[in-house]
Design a protein around this motif. Structure first.
Motif, short mmCIF file in Angstrom:
data_model
loop_
_atom_site.label_atom_id
_atom_site.label_comp_id
_atom_site.label_asym_id
_atom_site.label_seq_id
_atom_site.Cartn_x
_atom_site.Cartn_y
_atom_site.Cartn_z
N VAL A 82 -1.01 46.05 30.55
CA VAL A 82 -0.20 46.41 29.39
C VAL A 82 -1.05 47.20 28.41
O VAL A 82 -2.17 46.78 28.06
CB VAL A 82 0.33 45.14 28.67
N TYR A 83 -0.53 48.36 27.97
CA TYR A 83 -1.20 49.18 26.96
C TYR A 83 -0.19 49.39 25.83
O TYR A 83 0.92 49.88 26.05
CB TYR A 83 -1.63 50.53 27.54
N LEU A 84 -0.56 48.98 24.60
CA LEU A 84 0.35 49.10 23.46
C LEU A 84 0.31 50.52 22.91
O LEU A 84 -0.74 51.01 22.50
CB LEU A 84 -0.04 48.09 22.37
N LEU A 85 1.47 51.17 22.91
CA LEU A 85 1.59 52.56 22.48
C LEU A 85 1.86 52.69 20.98
O LEU A 85 1.35 53.59 20.33
CB LEU A 85 2.71 53.25 23.25
N GLY A 87 3.45 50.16 17.32
CA GLY A 87 3.91 48.88 16.81
C GLY A 87 2.88 47.78 17.04
O GLY A 87 1.70 48.05 17.29
N SER A 88 3.34 46.53 16.96
CA SER A 88 2.44 45.40 17.15
C SER A 88 3.21 44.19 17.64
O SER A 88 4.43 44.11 17.51
CB SER A 88 1.72 45.05 15.84
N MET A 89 2.45 43.26 18.20
CA MET A 89 3.02 41.99 18.67
C MET A 89 2.02 40.88 18.38
O MET A 89 0.81 41.11 18.38
CB MET A 89 3.35 42.06 20.17
N ARG A 90 2.54 39.68 18.11
CA ARG A 90 1.68 38.55 17.76
C ARG A 90 1.76 37.51 18.87
O ARG A 90 2.85 37.08 19.25
CB ARG A 90 2.13 37.93 16.44
N ASP A 91 0.59 37.12 19.39
CA ASP A 91 0.51 36.06 20.38
C ASP A 91 0.55 34.74 19.61
O ASP A 91 -0.36 34.43 18.84
CB ASP A 91 -0.80 36.19 21.17
N LEU A 92 1.62 33.98 19.80
CA LEU A 92 1.82 32.75 19.03
C LEU A 92 0.89 31.63 19.49
O LEU A 92 0.62 30.71 18.72
CB LEU A 92 3.28 32.33 19.11
N THR A 93 0.39 31.70 20.72
CA THR A 93 -0.57 30.70 21.20
C THR A 93 -1.95 30.96 20.63
O THR A 93 -2.62 30.04 20.15
CB THR A 93 -0.62 30.70 22.74
N THR A 97 -2.71 39.05 16.32
CA THR A 97 -1.80 40.19 16.39
C THR A 97 -2.53 41.34 17.06
O THR A 97 -3.68 41.63 16.75
CB THR A 97 -1.33 40.59 14.98
N PHE A 98 -1.82 42.01 17.96
CA PHE A 98 -2.36 43.16 18.69
C PHE A 98 -1.48 44.36 18.40
O PHE A 98 -0.26 44.25 18.32
CB PHE A 98 -2.40 42.85 20.18
N SER A 99 -2.12 45.53 18.23
CA SER A 99 -1.38 46.73 17.84
C SER A 99 -1.77 47.91 18.72
O SER A 99 -2.54 47.76 19.68
CB SER A 99 -1.64 47.04 16.37
N ARG A 100 -1.28 49.09 18.35
CA ARG A 100 -1.49 50.31 19.11
C ARG A 100 -2.93 50.44 19.59
O ARG A 100 -3.88 50.23 18.84
CB ARG A 100 -1.13 51.51 18.24
N GLY A 101 -3.07 50.76 20.88
CA GLY A 101 -4.38 50.95 21.46
C GLY A 101 -4.94 49.73 22.18
O GLY A 101 -5.89 49.86 22.95
N THR A 122 6.20 49.19 21.38
CA THR A 122 6.46 49.91 22.62
C THR A 122 5.18 49.89 23.42
O THR A 122 4.09 50.13 22.88
CB THR A 122 6.90 51.36 22.35
N MET A 123 5.30 49.57 24.71
CA MET A 123 4.13 49.43 25.56
C MET A 123 4.35 50.04 26.93
O MET A 123 5.49 50.16 27.38
CB MET A 123 3.73 47.96 25.68
#
Length: 135
Positions: A82-85, A87-93, A97-101, A122-123
């Protein structure tokens, strides 16, 4: 590069055993669809896939507010990159938070998630099966 040169570099172009179709640069025209079992707000556009569906390359989009908590921690039978293009997403565990790149390479069975995305993400996602002996 000439068509003959591309064909000689990639073999016959027909491939076998998990081969995806050959595509030169183009604008993907496939539909955005909700994958089976995916959380509300998740859609994907398949860029390339083999006939079995075990080797895929897709753009995956999560709308703002997407939350995969109901699915809990997930594991896959095959590899997932997975490569984040954007936006961002948060790993709840992990509470991170991980974002573009950011990039992840997950072997079969690796636990990950659940996730949420306040702003959307978007990834690029590439999946393929675990190699078996002799491959």
């Amino acid at each position: 590069m000439s068509e003959a040169r591309r064909t000689s570099m990639s073999g016959s172009g027909s491939g076998s055993g998990g081969a995806k179709p050959e595509h030169e640069f183009h604008l993907p025209a496939g539909p955005w669809q909700r994958p089976p079992g995916a959380a509300a707000g998740v859609s994907e556009q398949i860029l390339a896939a083999d006939g079995s569906g075990t080797h895929t390359t897709a753009l995956v989009r999560w709308e703002p507010g997407t939350d995969t908590s109901p699915s809990g921690v997930v594991r896959h039978d095959g590899w997932e990159e997975v490569y984040l293009l954007e936006g961002s997403m948060r790993d709840l565990t992990l509470g991170e938070t991980f974002s573009r790149g950011f990039y992840a390479c997950r072997p079969p069975g690796m636990p990950h998630g659940p996730w949420d995305s306040e702003e959307g993400v978007t990834m690029l996602v590439i999946t393929y099966p675990e190699a078996t002996a002799g491959q």
